[in-house]
Write an enzyme that holds these catalytic residues in place. Structure first.
Site, PDB file in Angstrom:
ATOM      1  N   ALA A  36      51.535  35.239  36.794  1.00 29.35           N
ATOM      2  CA  ALA A  36      50.923  36.462  36.443  1.00 29.35           C
ATOM      3  C   ALA A  36      49.855  37.482  37.735  1.00 29.35           C
ATOM      4  O   ALA A  36      49.212  36.661  37.949  1.00 29.35           O
ATOM      5  CB  ALA A  36      49.769  36.673  34.873  1.00 29.35           C
ATOM      6  N   MET A  37      50.444  38.851  36.903  1.00 29.13           N
ATOM      7  CA  MET A  37      49.503  39.508  38.501  1.00 29.13           C
ATOM      8  C   MET A  37      48.612  40.400  37.118  1.00 29.13           C
ATOM      9  O   MET A  37      49.401  41.562  36.945  1.00 29.13           O
ATOM     10  CB  MET A  37      49.821  40.084  39.195  1.00 29.13           C
ATOM     11  CG  MET A  37      49.270  41.102  39.987  1.00 29.13           C
ATOM     12  SD  MET A  37      48.623  40.181  41.114  1.00 29.13           S
ATOM     13  CE  MET A  37      47.191  41.933  41.649  1.00 29.13           C
ATOM     14  N   HIS A  86      42.525  35.303  30.940  1.00 31.84           N
ATOM     15  CA  HIS A  86      42.395  35.564  32.904  1.00 31.84           C
ATOM     16  C   HIS A  86      42.313  36.995  33.452  1.00 31.84           C
ATOM     17  O   HIS A  86      41.901  37.783  33.992  1.00 31.84           O
ATOM     18  CB  HIS A  86      43.734  34.009  33.767  1.00 31.84           C
ATOM     19  CG  HIS A  86      42.973  34.420  35.431  1.00 31.84           C
ATOM     20  ND1 HIS A  86      41.697  33.507  35.916  1.00 31.84           N
ATOM     21  CD2 HIS A  86      43.362  35.171  36.229  1.00 31.84           C
ATOM     22  CE1 HIS A  86      42.231  33.307  36.985  1.00 31.84           C
ATOM     23  NE2 HIS A  86      43.020  34.683  37.248  1.00 31.84           N
ATOM     24  N   GLU A  87      44.365  37.153  33.099  1.00 34.93           N
ATOM     25  CA  GLU A  87      44.605  38.156  34.088  1.00 34.93           C
ATOM     26  C   GLU A  87      44.067  39.774  33.022  1.00 34.93           C
ATOM     27  O   GLU A  87      43.179  40.306  33.755  1.00 34.93           O
ATOM     28  CB  GLU A  87      46.080  38.666  33.709  1.00 34.93           C
ATOM     29  CG  GLU A  87      46.992  37.797  34.253  1.00 34.93           C
ATOM     30  CD  GLU A  87      46.713  37.107  35.392  1.00 34.93           C
ATOM     31  OE1 GLU A  87      46.113  38.166  36.385  1.00 34.93           O
ATOM     32  OE2 GLU A  87      46.412  36.165  35.826  1.00 34.93           O
TER      33      GLU A  87
HETATM   34  N1  PHE Z   1      46.032  37.415  41.171  1.00 35.52           N
HETATM   35  C1  PHE Z   1      46.546  36.711  40.160  1.00 35.52           C
HETATM   36  C2  PHE Z   1      45.770  35.874  39.211  1.00 35.52           C
HETATM   37  O1  PHE Z   1      45.841  36.083  38.780  1.00 35.52           O
HETATM   38  C3  PHE Z   1      47.492  35.303  41.037  1.00 35.52           C
HETATM   39  C4  PHE Z   1      48.641  35.700  42.297  1.00 35.52           C
HETATM   40  C5  PHE Z   1      48.081  36.038  43.636  1.00 35.52           C
HETATM   41  C6  PHE Z   1      49.915  36.365  41.295  1.00 35.52           C
HETATM   42  C7  PHE Z   1      49.083  36.217  44.824  1.00 35.52           C
HETATM   43  C8  PHE Z   1      50.922  36.911  42.479  1.00 35.52           C
HETATM   44  C9  PHE Z   1      50.342  36.689  43.819  1.00 35.52           C
HETATM   45  O2  PHE Z   1      45.478  34.643  39.925  1.00 35.52           O
HETATM   46 ZN    ZN Z   2      43.775  35.365  38.928  1.00 32.43          ZN
END
Ligand code: PHE
Ligand code: ZN
Length: 880
Positions: free
Chosen positions: A268-269, A303-304
């Site tokens: 996820a992002m 987390h997100e």
């Molecule tokens: N930043 C995202 C996370 O919560 C992970 C992620 C990295 C998603 C790169 C997509 C591309 O950990």
């Molecule tokens: Zn993260």
């Protein structure tokens, strides 16, 4: 495709950006054959940059440039240099507005980076460097701008148009099109930008923050998933409350959105106000998701969400600092999960992952510090080291400071750096400043790669009543790093009497009632600690609750381990003693003659676990799981996987045969009564039962078969249905296996997440996942090379979890993986580079295997037009 050769980027070459962007105004015209992106940036020279005549350099990738204008005047082609991966504009004023128009083709984007299409909807993924495939931009996290985004699309096909922040305007356009404009009031780096356009159903809820603000919560999913949102929404609300209570962090925008997409490279992002999730990490219902998926969803949603502060409000200066947001946020989500369920079980799961996979990474060719010093392709650095070891490092700071000072430190960090792009060093400094502690040696955890080894020797002086521990530590060499310094290690321990009582830990003869647990701070390569006033030789309980991510070496006897398994007051260490005992027993059988005896005391210990209902059933469920083959490989010098597999199977068979009646009893007793619940107790009972079932089927027990068929038929949840299916699939009941697999697919063929479970149950099974069967799965109509989840559930599960089928003496498994990696590299390099990881540790395996793994890597290296992603992994794996 990228045009330039992969280059190494170094932390010590970091330079502040020459130009800053204050505002960016985006307009997206979305069509079926492409998208036009209009970007207007308000740019100014960075006062901190000494080089005042520097040209403006914008990053780009796979863009078709249509026009550039500066302060409203179109630039001729001579006035700028379009280098493909860079747009260079020399001689710009100190402050100006730059307008750039690009044309992109989201419908042909299979890399799933930038703007792409997934099941008919438009969506984005910009971390780490995806924004540059949307438009030319200074695509680095220390450039933070306010974004305004207008999306225009066909109204019928894309009724929902989303971006970050708050919606400020919407309206109709000619040709049955419409638009929505969004404005994000918080400056952010481009990697947090997001856009979604699609025909989605909206699920609404609200959350009232601690200061009384009402936040609109929304989930957007495809209509067929409308009934699978409740759990994620509930998790979100719990996470929002928890972050207020535990970290004092309140949500900042008026709206928070979650979108589910089927095609996604990661879990996820955390895009500002608009989190985008892989469907498998957010959608769930009792009938389609297992307990493990529910727990994963709860953790990832949290987390997100937590990133909104640890990542978004305070972000990373550069990608070397990735663990600043990821390590801290994983630590935060682990605390949250522990608070929502069983802390001991959560700790066991995290440590299992860390010791199996992160320790392996840290001992392999891709080993890197939590704060790397160099990289070629940043996508390859979303690793277990950055995430999991990074979280352990934060956890140790918490342990060293205590909860109150740690909270003071995090408050100071958020306050001091709100709106900034900072470094891991800034994080540690805030912790130091708030607590008054000196963490200078502790910083080595960020700089030195490799898993420290802590060796413990003990001596008991009966006359003096003194027990002494001599503790040595060393950090192994890793690629590019040798001669490392000792680190600052919090080492929690306790001592037990022969009767199983905890003893006071008196560090001097004068001390009387010392605490029953202490945290020793190891800082030197060799240290000794004396414990006084002990009338008998104690049994040490070392590294309690896994207080540091290290390997502990101590010559435990099997008697000591059996003792700790039933007496250690630290639940984690009770489990760990059981694992060490099982590892010891399995290792002693590797390559042993046919009739070699399986340690009888192991059977007794497991019988106890199965029959003593007074024990914490959640812990018992974990203790019954034998160490995985992957962990046994990680622990061995020159791994012979078939031999490891055979020894482990032998122990399993022996245990199941000896404990057959206990297993039947446990199965019958451990029924989670009543409605399906996600409490730790109910989860534990389902896990216990499914383990008992698996063991019974492992020895082809007829009663077990009857249990499995009945459980499959009557299950009211996916954990039990899949548990029965998995037990059948891993058994020698071939007819029943085939029948169950057919029935399961027929029932769930229209649910992609369940089909992924179906694929992975087979691909990870020695019985059902031999290479020819894997080929059949790849040819299955539900398999899709463009969908990362499908690739992971077949190819990833085969190479990563079905070790004995993958490590065949003829090397066929390796060659197969190499072929799939080459095939994927053209369409999705990020996934290809992740998939190849089982081959990278070829030196770890017995020469016959290792050499063939190496040959498979060389095959991949020989492919023409290798992506930088795979190139970096292969190069590092093959270099000495
Ligand atoms: N930043 C995202 C996370 O919560 C992970 C992620 C990295 C998603 C790169 C997509 C591309 O950990
Ligand atoms: Zn993260």
């Amino acid at each position: 495709m990228r045009t330039s050769q992969p280059q190494t980027i170094y932390l010590n070459e970091y330079k502040v950006p020459a130009y800053l962007v204050d505002h960016v105004d985006l307009r997206f015209e979305l069509f079926e054959n492409g998208a036009r992106v209009h970007s207007t940036m308000t740019v100014r020279r960075n006062p901190e940059c000494v080089q005042s005549k520097a040209p403006l350099e914008l990053d780009g990738d796979s863009l078709k440039l249509e026009s550039v204008s500066l302060d409203g005047l179109p630039l001729d082609a001579e006035a700028y240099d379009d280098q493909g991966d860079k747009l260079v504009v020399p001689n710009v004023p100190a402050q100006f507005e730059l307008n750039v128009v690009t044309w992109i083709e989201p419908q042909n984007n299979t890399r799933l980076e930038g703007l792409y299409k997934s099941s008919g909807m438009f969506c984005t993924q910009c971390e780490a460097e995806g924004f540059r495939s949307i438009t030319y931009y200074p695509d680095r996290p220390d450039v933070m701008a306010m974004f305004r985004t207008r999306i225009e699309a066909d109204k019928a096909a894309y009724p929902i148009l989303l971006s970050n922040g708050n919606p400020v305007e919407q309206g109709e356009l000619a040709g049955d099109r419409h638009f929505v404009t969004w404005e994000d009031p918080f400056p952010k780096p481009a990697y947090l930008f997001a856009l979604v356009a699609g025909d989605l159903v909206e699920k609404k809820d609200t959350f009232t923050t601690c200061s009384g603000r009402a936040i609109d919560l929304r989930m957007y999913v495809e209509p067929r998933n409308a009934e699978k949102c409740d759990f994620a929404m509930d998790s979100l609300k719990r996470a929002m409350r928890w972050d207020e209570e535990v970290y004092g962090r309140e949500y900042d925008l008026d709206i928070f959105m979650i979108v589910a997409v089927d095609d996604f490279n990661m879990g996820a992002m955390e895009n500002k106000g608009l989190n985008i999730f892989n469907s498998s990490c957010v959608l769930a219902s009792q009938n389609t998701a297992t307990d493990a998926s529910f727990q994963r969803i709860e953790a990832i949603v949290a987390h997100e969400y937590f990133h909104n502060w640890s990542g978004n409000r305070v972000t990373c200066r550069d990608w070397f600092q990735l663990s600043l947001k990821e390590g801290f946020t994983v630590f935060r989500d682990a605390q949250f999960s522990a608070d929502m369920g069983s802390p001991t079980v959560k700790r066991i799961e995290d440590v299992t992952l860390l010791r199996t996979a992160q320790f392996a990474e840290d001992a392999g060719p891709m080993a890197h510090p939590v704060r790397p010093a160099s990289y070629m392709e940043i996508s390859n650095f979303y690793t277990l080291t950055i995430y999991e070891k990074g979280a352990e490092v934060v956890r140790m700071i918490n342990h060293l400071l205590g909860d109150d000072l740690f909270r003071k430190g995090s408050d100071l960090y958020f306050e001091r750096h709100d709106g900034q792009a900072v470094t891991t060093d800034d994080f540690v400094r805030a912790m130091e400043d708030a607590s008054g502690r000196d963490l200078s040696q502790f910083r080595l955890w960020y700089e030195q790669a490799g898993t420290p080894v802590v060796t413990v020797a003990d001596h008991y002086d009966e006359d003096r009543g003194v027990y002494r521990l001599d503790i040595c530590q060393s950090v192994p060499d890793t690629p590019g790093q040798t001669g490392k310094k000792p680190q600052h290690i919090p080492f929690a321990l306790g001592l037990l009497s022969r009767a199983g009582e905890p003893l006071p830990l008196n560090l001097s003869a004068a001390e009387q009632d010392g605490p029953q647990e202490r945290v020793l701070e190891l800082t030197e390569s060799e240290q000794s600690f004396e414990f006084h006033g002990l009338s008998e030789r104690p049994v040490p309980s070392l590294l309690r609750n896994f207080s540091a991510p290290v390997r502990v070496q101590y010559p435990w006897s099997r008697d000591q381990l059996l003792f700790l398994m039933s007496h250690d007051p630290d639940g984690f260490n009770r489990w760990d003693a059981g694992q060490r005992l099982a590892v010891d027993v399995i290792q002693s059988l590797i390559g042993a003659p046919e009739g070699a005896e399986v340690e009888p005391r192991l059977v007794g210990a497991y019988r106890n676990l199965l029959s003593d209902v007074s024990l914490d059933q959640a812990l018992v469920a974990k203790m019954l799981l034998l160490p995985s083959e992957a962990y046994l490989v990680e622990l061995s010098e020159q791994a012979d996987v078939p031999a490891i597999y055979a020894a482990r199977q032998k122990v399993l068979t022996h245990l199941a045969e000896s404990l057959r009646d206990d297993l039947v009893g446990c199965y019958q007793r451990s029924r989670a009564e009543g409605e399906y619940q996600l409490t730790p107790q109910a989860i534990a009972l389902r896990s216990l039962r499914n383990t008992a079932l698996a063991w019974l089927l492992h020895i082809k027990d007829e009663q077990g078969l009857a249990f499995a068929l009945e459980q499959y038929r009557s299950a009211d949840n996916m954990t039990d249905r899949l548990g029965a299916l998995r037990a059948l699939v891993n058994s020698d009941f071939a007819d029943e296996r085939e029948q169950a697999l057919r029935a399961f697919y027929e029932q769930y063929s229209d649910d992609p997440q369940v089909v992924e479970l179906w694929f992975s149950v087979q691909a990870s099974s020695y019985q059902a996942g031999q290479l020819p069967q894997i080929q059949t799965l790849l040819d299955h109509p539900a398999f899709d090379w463009k969908n990362p989840n499908k690739v992971r559930s077949v190819v990833g599960a085969f190479a990563g979890q079905n070790l004995a089928a993958f490590h065949k003496a003829d090397g066929s498994g390796y060659q197969f993986l190499a072929d799939q990696v080459c095939r994927l590299d053209d369409s999705n390099p990020q996934i290809a580079a992740r998939l190849i990881s089982p081959l990278t540790r070829w030196k770890k395996f017995a020469p016959h295997y290792g050499q063939q793994m190496k040959a498979a890597l060389e095959c991949v290296r020989g492919k023409s037009e290798l992506s930088p992603d795979v190139y970096e992994v292969v190069l590092k794996s093959l270099s000495d």
